[in-house]
Design a protein around this motif. Structure first.
Motif, PDB file in Angstrom:
ATOM      1  N   ARG A 185      -0.668   6.996  -9.190  1.00  0.00           N
ATOM      2  CA  ARG A 185       0.746   7.165  -8.877  1.00  0.00           C
ATOM      3  C   ARG A 185       1.343   5.783  -8.665  1.00  0.00           C
ATOM      4  N   ASP A 186       2.638   5.699  -8.847  1.00  0.00           N
ATOM      5  CA  ASP A 186       3.324   4.420  -8.693  1.00  0.00           C
ATOM      6  C   ASP A 186       4.002   4.371  -7.329  1.00  0.00           C
ATOM      7  N   VAL A 187       3.396   3.635  -6.400  1.00  0.00           N
ATOM      8  CA  VAL A 187       3.953   3.427  -5.069  1.00  0.00           C
ATOM      9  C   VAL A 187       4.033   1.917  -4.860  1.00  0.00           C
ATOM     10  N   PRO A 188       5.217   1.320  -4.974  1.00  0.00           N
ATOM     11  CA  PRO A 188       5.328  -0.138  -4.915  1.00  0.00           C
ATOM     12  C   PRO A 188       4.627  -0.735  -3.699  1.00  0.00           C
ATOM     13  N   GLY A 189       3.774  -1.724  -3.968  1.00  0.00           N
ATOM     14  CA  GLY A 189       3.052  -2.412  -2.918  1.00  0.00           C
ATOM     15  C   GLY A 189       1.843  -1.676  -2.379  1.00  0.00           C
ATOM     16  N   VAL A 190       1.618  -0.435  -2.846  1.00  0.00           N
ATOM     17  CA  VAL A 190       0.534   0.394  -2.311  1.00  0.00           C
ATOM     18  C   VAL A 190      -0.435   0.821  -3.407  1.00  0.00           C
ATOM     19  N   GLU A 191       0.076   1.370  -4.498  1.00  0.00           N
ATOM     20  CA  GLU A 191      -0.774   1.926  -5.547  1.00  0.00           C
ATOM     21  C   GLU A 191      -0.063   1.812  -6.881  1.00  0.00           C
ATOM     22  N   SER A 192      -0.806   1.461  -7.922  1.00  0.00           N
ATOM     23  CA  SER A 192      -0.250   1.357  -9.264  1.00  0.00           C
ATOM     24  C   SER A 192      -0.842   2.442 -10.158  1.00  0.00           C
ATOM     25  N   GLU A 193      -0.031   2.944 -11.073  1.00  0.00           N
ATOM     26  CA  GLU A 193      -0.472   4.004 -11.982  1.00  0.00           C
ATOM     27  C   GLU A 193      -1.169   3.381 -13.190  1.00  0.00           C
ATOM     28  N   LEU A 194      -2.476   3.637 -13.303  1.00  0.00           N
ATOM     29  CA  LEU A 194      -3.277   3.040 -14.365  1.00  0.00           C
ATOM     30  C   LEU A 194      -4.245   4.060 -14.946  1.00  0.00           C
ATOM     31  N   GLU A 195      -4.269   4.171 -16.271  1.00  0.00           N
ATOM     32  CA  GLU A 195      -5.294   4.938 -16.969  1.00  0.00           C
ATOM     33  C   GLU A 195      -6.527   4.038 -17.105  1.00  0.00           C
ATOM     34  N   ASP A 261       6.256  -1.318 -14.307  1.00  0.00           N
ATOM     35  CA  ASP A 261       6.930  -2.553 -14.722  1.00  0.00           C
ATOM     36  C   ASP A 261       6.127  -3.795 -14.356  1.00  0.00           C
ATOM     37  N   THR A 262       5.274  -3.678 -13.335  1.00  0.00           N
ATOM     38  CA  THR A 262       4.476  -4.814 -12.881  1.00  0.00           C
ATOM     39  C   THR A 262       3.007  -4.581 -13.216  1.00  0.00           C
ATOM     40  N   ARG A 263       2.378  -5.591 -13.820  1.00  0.00           N
ATOM     41  CA  ARG A 263       0.958  -5.507 -14.149  1.00  0.00           C
ATOM     42  C   ARG A 263       0.165  -5.877 -12.902  1.00  0.00           C
ATOM     43  N   GLU A 264      -0.386  -4.855 -12.232  1.00  0.00           N
ATOM     44  CA  GLU A 264      -1.130  -5.094 -11.004  1.00  0.00           C
ATOM     45  C   GLU A 264      -2.123  -3.962 -10.785  1.00  0.00           C
ATOM     46  N   TRP A 265      -3.189  -4.292 -10.035  1.00  0.00           N
ATOM     47  CA  TRP A 265      -4.236  -3.326  -9.696  1.00  0.00           C
ATOM     48  C   TRP A 265      -4.139  -3.067  -8.208  1.00  0.00           C
ATOM     49  N   LEU A 266      -3.483  -1.962  -7.861  1.00  0.00           N
ATOM     50  CA  LEU A 266      -3.336  -1.558  -6.464  1.00  0.00           C
ATOM     51  C   LEU A 266      -3.983  -0.191  -6.315  1.00  0.00           C
ATOM     52  N   ILE A 267      -4.852  -0.032  -5.298  1.00  0.00           N
ATOM     53  CA  ILE A 267      -5.634   1.190  -5.163  1.00  0.00           C
ATOM     54  C   ILE A 267      -5.500   1.786  -3.773  1.00  0.00           C
TER      55      ILE A 267
END
Length: 301
Positions: A185-195, A261-267
């Motif tokens: 899920r996309d939660v800015p600063g917390v979690e990024s949506e990545l397959e 929009d931002t390339r980041e690994w947030l889990i």
């Protein structure tokens, strides 16, 4: 992990055994259409001595990563000699980045196996080469959760438009990809949506295990015995652990991309298991690590 221990996991096609996605020169071809998602892709190209392969990058950016052997990578604008390595357990490798909307050729005098990690993208970045000594090697976790991460295309290590990719080496008997975590899920600063794609190899043969458990009703649910060449697809859900068999080191290549929009690994860690991180500062890393790589690799826990 599921709190309902009686429920049997199902893989819904997310476990892909070696050979099941082979086509033409590719021992493995997982494109977004095959995976049922929008961005992440992985191919494993096998070349006989003296052979070559030409392909169009299309709407995706690609990294050519030698699994075994070396090769020459050419585009109309660039040519790179990849020294490669004997195997994924033998050392860090150099790699080449290929932009979208290009023709590329991979040729190998001695033959070899080459991973093509890809992601659909918007920007067209230049073709580039990165030598092995410039690849960051990180030790993560501690004790039986220790593993080595080769951050060749991590979000903060190499510039791509969408693609994130790393290699993980887990000593025999250890658990990695642990605690179970997710990024669906996309939660800015917390979690990024990545397959995410996991591609496995086991040193010397044998089998390890990998788990994906649902983070929502009807979500991804996999418990797989994984061997060399097997793949697990992670469209969503808590993934981990990846368990290396005693006496056999485990390798996996992680390929990730998503719509953010931002390339980041947030889990986000699984709430029942995230506490394990708090125990790491008091334990040393597994003394078998790093399996290889720059001397003095820093541990991050």
């Amino acid at each position: 992990m599921s709190t309902d221990e009686s429920r049997q996991p199902v893989d819904s096609g997310l476990y892909v055994p070696a050979g099941a996605a082979a086509t033409g020169p590719y021992a493995l071809r997982i494109d977004p259409e095959r995976a049922g998602w929008t961005h992440s892709a992985l191919r494993v190209l096998e070349l006989a001595p003296g052979a070559s392969h030409t392909f169009a990058t299309g709407d995706s950016e690609w990294i050519v990563l030698p699994l075994s052997g070396g090769c020459t990578v050419r585009t109309p604008d660039a040519s790179f000699e990849l020294l490669g390595r004997e195997s994924v357990f033998g050392g860090v490798t150099d790699f080449a980045y290929l932009p979208r909307d290009a023709q590329a050729q991979i040729a190998s005098g001695a033959g070899g196996r080459f991973a093509l990690a890809g992601a659909k993208c918007g920007r067209r970045l230049p073709a580039r080469y990165v030598p092995a000594p410039e690849v960051s090697v990180e030790l993560r976790g501690s004790g039986p959760c220790s593993r080595q991460v080769n951050n060749f295309a991590a979000a903060g290590a190499f510039d791509c438009d969408r693609l994130i990719a790393v290699e993980v080496l887990t000593p025999g008997g250890n658990w990695s990809s642990y605690p179970p975590h997710k990024h669906d899920r996309d939660v800015p600063g917390v979690e990024s949506e990545l397959e995410e794609i996991y591609y496995f190899e086991i040193e010397g043969g044998g089998a390890g295990y990998h788990r994906v458990s649902p983070s929502r009703a009807g979500g991804a649910d996999v418990l797989a015995e994984v061997r060399t060449g097997d793949v697990v697809l992670v469209p969503d859900g808590w993934h981990g652990p990846s368990i290396a068999p005693p006496g056999r080191d485990m390798y996996y290549l992680n390929v990730m991309a998503g719509p953010g929009d931002t390339r980041e690994w947030l889990i986000s860690d699984h709430p029942d298991h995230g506490w394990i991180r708090d125990t790491w500062p008091g334990q040393p890393a597994d003394p078998r690590l790093p399996l290889y790589g720059p001397a003095g690799a820093e541990a991050r826990r």
